[in-house]
Structures are given as structure tokens and as C-alpha cells.
Motif scaffolding. Sequence first.
Motif, PDB file in Angstrom:
ATOM      1  N   GLU A 131       0.366  -1.314   0.254  1.00  0.00           N
ATOM      2  CA  GLU A 131      -0.020   0.115  -0.057  1.00  0.00           C
ATOM      3  C   GLU A 131       0.369   1.079  -0.248  1.00  0.00           C
ATOM      4  O   GLU A 131       1.741   1.700   1.045  1.00  0.00           O
ATOM      5  N   ASP A 132       0.794   1.745  -1.305  1.00  0.00           N
ATOM      6  CA  ASP A 132       1.714   3.043  -1.893  1.00  0.00           C
ATOM      7  C   ASP A 132       1.079   4.179  -1.254  1.00  0.00           C
ATOM      8  O   ASP A 132      -0.260   4.183  -2.123  1.00  0.00           O
ATOM      9  N   MET A 133       1.332   5.563  -0.790  1.00  0.00           N
ATOM     10  CA  MET A 133       0.533   6.421  -1.259  1.00  0.00           C
ATOM     11  C   MET A 133       1.786   7.536  -1.082  1.00  0.00           C
ATOM     12  O   MET A 133       2.682   7.992  -0.229  1.00  0.00           O
ATOM     13  N   PHE A 134       0.776   9.021  -1.784  1.00  0.00           N
ATOM     14  CA  PHE A 134       1.321  10.311  -1.417  1.00  0.00           C
ATOM     15  C   PHE A 134       1.077  11.540  -0.280  1.00  0.00           C
ATOM     16  O   PHE A 134       0.385  10.539  -0.612  1.00  0.00           O
ATOM     17  N   LEU A 135       2.375  11.402   0.730  1.00  0.00           N
ATOM     18  CA  LEU A 135       1.921  11.719   1.349  1.00  0.00           C
ATOM     19  C   LEU A 135       1.703  13.986   1.536  1.00  0.00           C
ATOM     20  O   LEU A 135       2.369  14.433   0.205  1.00  0.00           O
ATOM     21  N   GLU A 136       1.820  14.620   2.446  1.00  0.00           N
ATOM     22  CA  GLU A 136       1.572  15.842   2.842  1.00  0.00           C
ATOM     23  C   GLU A 136       3.132  15.720   2.484  1.00  0.00           C
ATOM     24  O   GLU A 136       4.287  15.555   2.294  1.00  0.00           O
TER      25      GLU A 136
ATOM     26  N   LEU B   2       4.986   7.421   0.990  1.00  0.00           N
ATOM     27  CA  LEU B   2       5.239   6.359   2.090  1.00  0.00           C
ATOM     28  C   LEU B   2       5.224   4.685   0.835  1.00  0.00           C
ATOM     29  O   LEU B   2       3.977   4.623   0.075  1.00  0.00           O
ATOM     30  N   TYR B   3       5.793   4.434   1.030  1.00  0.00           N
ATOM     31  CA  TYR B   3       6.583   3.320   0.247  1.00  0.00           C
ATOM     32  C   TYR B   3       6.757   2.546   0.489  1.00  0.00           C
ATOM     33  O   TYR B   3       7.451   1.943   1.697  1.00  0.00           O
ATOM     34  N   THR B   4       5.956   0.902   0.780  1.00  0.00           N
ATOM     35  CA  THR B   4       5.806  -0.595   2.044  1.00  0.00           C
ATOM     36  C   THR B   4       7.227  -0.840   1.133  1.00  0.00           C
ATOM     37  O   THR B   4       6.752  -1.173  -0.138  1.00  0.00           O
ATOM     38  N   GLY B   5       7.595  -1.501   1.239  1.00  0.00           N
ATOM     39  CA  GLY B   5       9.141  -2.778   1.562  1.00  0.00           C
ATOM     40  C   GLY B   5       8.712  -3.872   0.441  1.00  0.00           C
ATOM     41  O   GLY B   5       7.486  -4.272   0.408  1.00  0.00           O
ATOM     42  N   GLU B   6       9.405  -5.017  -0.212  1.00  0.00           N
ATOM     43  CA  GLU B   6       9.232  -5.886  -0.471  1.00  0.00           C
ATOM     44  C   GLU B   6       9.622  -7.262   0.469  1.00  0.00           C
ATOM     45  O   GLU B   6       9.838  -6.931   1.216  1.00  0.00           O
TER      46      GLU B   6
ATOM     47  N   VAL C  53      13.803   8.805   5.402  1.00  0.00           N
ATOM     48  CA  VAL C  53      13.795   9.377   5.920  1.00  0.00           C
ATOM     49  C   VAL C  53      13.664   8.679   6.872  1.00  0.00           C
ATOM     50  O   VAL C  53      14.224   9.569   7.757  1.00  0.00           O
ATOM     51  N   THR C  54      12.081   8.024   7.076  1.00  0.00           N
ATOM     52  CA  THR C  54      12.646   7.505   7.789  1.00  0.00           C
ATOM     53  C   THR C  54      11.289   6.048   7.571  1.00  0.00           C
ATOM     54  O   THR C  54      10.892   5.765   6.495  1.00  0.00           O
ATOM     55  N   HIS C  55      11.503   4.799   8.361  1.00  0.00           N
ATOM     56  CA  HIS C  55      10.291   4.161   8.286  1.00  0.00           C
ATOM     57  C   HIS C  55       9.755   3.892   9.698  1.00  0.00           C
ATOM     58  O   HIS C  55       9.994   4.028  10.096  1.00  0.00           O
ATOM     59  N   ARG C  56       8.685   2.811   8.826  1.00  0.00           N
ATOM     60  CA  ARG C  56       8.149   1.809  10.140  1.00  0.00           C
ATOM     61  C   ARG C  56       7.612   0.940   9.990  1.00  0.00           C
ATOM     62  O   ARG C  56       7.558   0.153   8.543  1.00  0.00           O
ATOM     63  N   ILE C  57       7.040   0.507  10.824  1.00  0.00           N
ATOM     64  CA  ILE C  57       6.702  -1.201  11.161  1.00  0.00           C
ATOM     65  C   ILE C  57       4.900  -0.914  11.033  1.00  0.00           C
ATOM     66  O   ILE C  57       4.646  -0.480  11.874  1.00  0.00           O
ATOM     67  N   ASP C  58       4.522  -1.092   9.893  1.00  0.00           N
ATOM     68  CA  ASP C  58       2.428  -1.179   9.531  1.00  0.00           C
ATOM     69  C   ASP C  58       2.429  -3.089   9.934  1.00  0.00           C
ATOM     70  O   ASP C  58       2.689  -3.781   9.636  1.00  0.00           O
ATOM     71  N   THR C  59       0.867  -3.694  10.216  1.00  0.00           N
ATOM     72  CA  THR C  59       0.756  -4.397  10.048  1.00  0.00           C
ATOM     73  C   THR C  59      -0.386  -4.244   8.618  1.00  0.00           C
ATOM     74  O   THR C  59      -1.395  -3.826   8.505  1.00  0.00           O
ATOM     75  N   LEU C  60      -0.092  -4.560   7.888  1.00  0.00           N
ATOM     76  CA  LEU C  60      -0.604  -5.476   6.816  1.00  0.00           C
ATOM     77  C   LEU C  60      -0.730  -6.742   5.712  1.00  0.00           C
ATOM     78  O   LEU C  60       0.084  -7.329   6.584  1.00  0.00           O
TER      79      LEU C  60
ATOM     80  N   ALA D 232       5.283  -5.291   7.784  1.00  0.00           N
ATOM     81  CA  ALA D 232       5.307  -4.460   6.780  1.00  0.00           C
ATOM     82  C   ALA D 232       6.340  -3.194   6.707  1.00  0.00           C
ATOM     83  O   ALA D 232       5.864  -2.849   7.369  1.00  0.00           O
ATOM     84  N   PHE D 233       7.635  -2.828   6.738  1.00  0.00           N
ATOM     85  CA  PHE D 233       8.398  -2.075   6.575  1.00  0.00           C
ATOM     86  C   PHE D 233       6.999  -0.845   5.453  1.00  0.00           C
ATOM     87  O   PHE D 233       6.933  -1.712   4.296  1.00  0.00           O
ATOM     88  N   ARG D 234       7.358   0.067   5.896  1.00  0.00           N
ATOM     89  CA  ARG D 234       6.744   0.854   5.007  1.00  0.00           C
ATOM     90  C   ARG D 234       7.518   2.328   5.697  1.00  0.00           C
ATOM     91  O   ARG D 234       8.174   2.825   6.659  1.00  0.00           O
ATOM     92  N   PHE D 235       8.309   2.645   3.886  1.00  0.00           N
ATOM     93  CA  PHE D 235       8.919   3.940   4.474  1.00  0.00           C
ATOM     94  C   PHE D 235       9.355   5.653   3.813  1.00  0.00           C
ATOM     95  O   PHE D 235       8.806   5.505   2.464  1.00  0.00           O
ATOM     96  N   GLU D 236       9.180   6.029   4.411  1.00  0.00           N
ATOM     97  CA  GLU D 236       8.850   7.221   3.932  1.00  0.00           C
ATOM     98  C   GLU D 236       9.814   8.556   3.675  1.00  0.00           C
ATOM     99  O   GLU D 236      11.168   8.152   3.638  1.00  0.00           O
ATOM    100  N   LEU D 237       9.332   8.271   2.464  1.00  0.00           N
ATOM    101  CA  LEU D 237      10.402   9.345   1.178  1.00  0.00           C
ATOM    102  C   LEU D 237      10.489  10.455   1.317  1.00  0.00           C
ATOM    103  O   LEU D 237       8.824  11.013   0.527  1.00  0.00           O
ATOM    104  N   ALA D 238      11.618  11.357   0.927  1.00  0.00           N
ATOM    105  CA  ALA D 238      10.943  12.554   0.123  1.00  0.00           C
ATOM    106  C   ALA D 238      11.856  13.153  -0.683  1.00  0.00           C
ATOM    107  O   ALA D 238      12.684  12.674  -1.465  1.00  0.00           O
TER     108      ALA D 238
END
Length: 572
Positions: free
Chosen positions: A352-357, A362-366, A412-419, A429-435
Motif C-alpha cells: 500500500e503506497d501513497m503520496f503524503l503531504e 510512503l513506500y511499502t518494502g519488499e 527519511v524514516t520507516h515504520r512497521i505497520d500491520t498489512l 510490513a516496512f513502510r518507508f517515508e521518502l522525500a
Amino acid sequence: MDSFDEVWPILVRRAQEIECVETFSHGNENDVQYNESRDSIRFHSRATEADHWKDIQRKHWETAWDELQRTGELDRDQFLELTEMWRSSAAVPFLQKALNLPLDADNGRVFLPDEFSPGEVLVTEDSEPPSSDGSSTERTPTRMTTERFFGGVDDRVQYLCLTLQFVSEHEPTEADLINWILENTPAGAAGTVKRNLSFLESVDLLESTPEGYRTTNKGETFWKQDEPLVMYEGLATAVDGFREIARAIPSGDRTIEEIQHQLRRAYPDHKLPKGVVTKHLDWLESLELVTKEDGVYSIPIEGGNFEVGERYSRWFIHDVLKGERYKGIATPSELPLIFIFTGDAGRTYGYEDMFLEGDRFLYTGEGTEGDMTMDDGNKALRDHRENGESIHLFENTDMPWIVTYLGEYEYVTHRIDTLPDEHDNPRDAFRFELAPVGGTEIEIEGGTPRSLSDSELFAKAKQSSPSGSGGSGGSGGSRSYPRSEYVREFALRTADGVCQGCGEDAPFVSTSGKPFLEVHHLTRLSDGGPDDPENVIALCPNCHRRRHEGRDGDAFNRELREKARRRNERYL
């Protein structure tokens, strides 16, 4: 042997030899025994008996020889187009036998070796091309030669597009399609058209049916969406040599001779005259994948250079730069690059990838099954700075293997979400915040963006747009701010806490004590839109998602553009 003056006596002598040893049996007027192949050769040989016929025939053969020298190959249909000689069915076999030229029996064409000698060993219908060690080899299901289609390097894509449109709209019989091509393109003979239709089938643009022809999915995309790049995958998978060319040019083999040398190393069982190599390169030029200047070839993307908003063939990207073709995170081995690919299809595998403000992403890892692990592509994203690698984001389109370049990004950073994973089971799942990388800076004297009036803020934000004259970092009492901060402040201030999409108050107050709204670029920066106050509007999270994920997203965005236009009139 470059001069036709050397070739012509050989042809005459060989024709005379055939005239002496061949016999022709003719019965009465009602029962004529006729051998077309022999009679064609007899026709050519008789032209040596009278000076006026000899002059005409010499011009025909010289025209054919010039084409053979120019392209390195010649077949019956080309011979007929060039000379308009009647009964030319045996002309090419005669040329091959008279000069001992290599013959591609499958396609009925002769080749001119670079080191031409009448003593060259023939490749006939009864013999396989010898391999480098002298043993015979089995034929592969791919082909080694392409067809030019019609119109030359500059115009063939246009004629091919028109042909595919005609097939799509009419699904013609073979006869109707051949007639249409002969009438609407520079094609000169039905045999040439048939050969080109077979070629278009092999590269997956057309398919034949018992009733006639129809376009494939790629053929539809080619003409309906004006995207010839979809053809490259078919070329690369159906015709040997394209991948090797894509690798050879960036490696420094940039002339036709150097590229030919690399192809001969890769395919030692083929003679590969320059004509064959040139036809490969002509297609790559027509598709604007390679360029040529003063006989030197180059590939625009060979250094990892891409234009934001431009579409590319992912198949070609990997042929040139390497990297995992079927993975969301690809790491070319020879360049400090990381390619990441996003698209709606990823949801099937739990991405689940998406653009943020602020145009962050926000990019989901592999990893498609079970908990993701911090290795391979995921580790490459996290550690790209210390590894000296740059991240490049591409978005898949609805066209086969065609992607849009969104720009260079940084971790920028990453977090772990349940997907859910591909089996719909919950996992970490890793979700990477990229700028996005880059962006100009502007400066103001003695204050912050929030201290400016609406008109001043609009003017400063306009100053920082690409068409303006934005300054560089300040000194002394000046402070520098990323240009997006001025644009963002303008959008939020003029909204005054009210969503510009639905007209409702912001859904909550943020930790800063201000109504929470998101800034939406009406044309995304990654699609070439400006970071300009005229191109932004403030939305609640629900309306923002509606624009990007909703079925009516495009129509909704048009409404937002109109609202922004009316707002901007106050400041222009």
C-alpha cells in the motif's frame, strides 16, 4: 569487392555458363512445359546477347547491388521493388550462386559479408550454420533479423501506428490488409508486406485469425495511447541481439563495427553482416531509445538519467542498466542506483503506497509473504546514503511494461505497520517515508512566511516557482526556507481552516493548535507540475484520498482547479 565493375563480368559469365548447360523443354501451344526458375535465369542470361538489353540489365543489377552493399542483404521482393524486373523469382538465388554469397534459406535472402569473396562458404537449405567449434547447432525459437516496416527510421512508427489503427477498427482479411498497406504506405510489393505482417505477429503487435488480423493488447496500446515503447519487449524477446546492443553501447561499443563485433561474439553461429545489425539499431532509433551522431550511438538513460514525468520501457531500463526485472525494488549492479516501482497492482501482494503531504511518498518494502525482513532491497533503501546510492521512483501505468518516472527520492524514516500479505494474512510490513530530492530555496528579509500578508506571501511563492527568479541561500540577517513552505502556507492560510473540496471544517486540530488540512498539488510535482501557489489547494484527508483513490478523482480534480482559479484571481 566494392565496385560493380568487378561484379558485372562475374554475373555475365555465370549467366552464359547456365545458358550453355541448361536445356528447356517446350511442347506445343496447348501443352507448354515451363520451369519458372530456369526461365528466369535464361531471361537474365539472354540480356547479355544484345547491347541494348545488356545496358538495361546492367542498370537493374547495379541498383540491386547498391542496395545489397548499403544494407548488407537482399531478398526477392526487394529486388523486384528496386528493378521492376519481370520474373525475378530466381534473381536472388542466381545472385547467390553466381557470387557464392551466404544465404538465409528460411527467409530467402542473401547477405554480403564484410570481407566479401566469391569463395565464401554457402549456407544452404540442406546445411545448418556451423558453430564456432565446427559442430552443427539447433535452431532457436527466436529470430535473428528484423523487418524495417515502411517509411524509414523517421516515419516507420507513424505508418505502423496507422496500420494498427486500421487493423483495430476493421479486423481485415489478409488480402484487404495487404491492399490497404500497399495503398497507404511506401510498401512496394505484396511479398514484402506479408513478411512484415509475420514480423509484427512475432513481436506481439498483431495476431492472425481464420478470418484475418486483429491487434493484440500491445498493438492497441501502440496506436490508441500513442506509445510505441510497448513494442520494445516484443523486439527484445522475439529477436536475438537487442539486449546485447542495449548492454554494448553503455560499455563503450558505440560504432556499428564495435556493436557488430559484440553481437558476433554473442552469436558465433551467425554471420551477422552490417545490414542485420543496422536494422536492429534503426528500430531502436525509431523508438527513440538510442541516438546517433556522426556514426556514434548512445543511449540517453545509460548513466541513469531520467526526465520527471516521462514514460519509459521498464524492459529496456533493465536491459541497459540491469537490476531485477520483476521486483519492486531493483538494484543495478554496475551503477549506484536503486529503482523502486509502485502501482495499483501491488495491492494484490499486500503493498500500500501513497503520496503524503509535501509530495513525500510512503513506500511499502519488499516481501510478499510473512513478516518483512530488513535485508536485500529493504536494507538498500534504508542504507542508500551510506552506500552512496540514489533512489529513483517509477509508477507503473496501465500499459505493458511502461512506467512513468516520478523523480529522485531519499530515505527519511520507516515504520512497521500491520498489512495483509499475498494470502491475506496479517504481517509486519516496512513502510518507508521518502522525500523528493532537491528544490530551490528563496530568502526574505526579517521574518518568516507566516509574517507576510496574503499578497506578499503569494508574490514570494510565485518568485520561487520555476518560471520566477528565485534567489539562493541567504546570509547575514536573512533566513532560507524551502520554497514549498511558502506555497504550503499560502494554500493553508487562504483556506482558513475549511476544506476546499467538501466545504467542511477541518476534521480536527493538530498538535500545533491549527486546523488540520493537507496541501494538494493540482498537477503533481512528479508529473511536472510547478510548486506554485496557483497549483495548490487545501483539502481534508478524506477529499485528498478521494482525488487520488476515488473513481471520480479526475472529475473532482477539475472542480478543484476551477476553485483554485477563482481564488487566484484575487492575487493576479
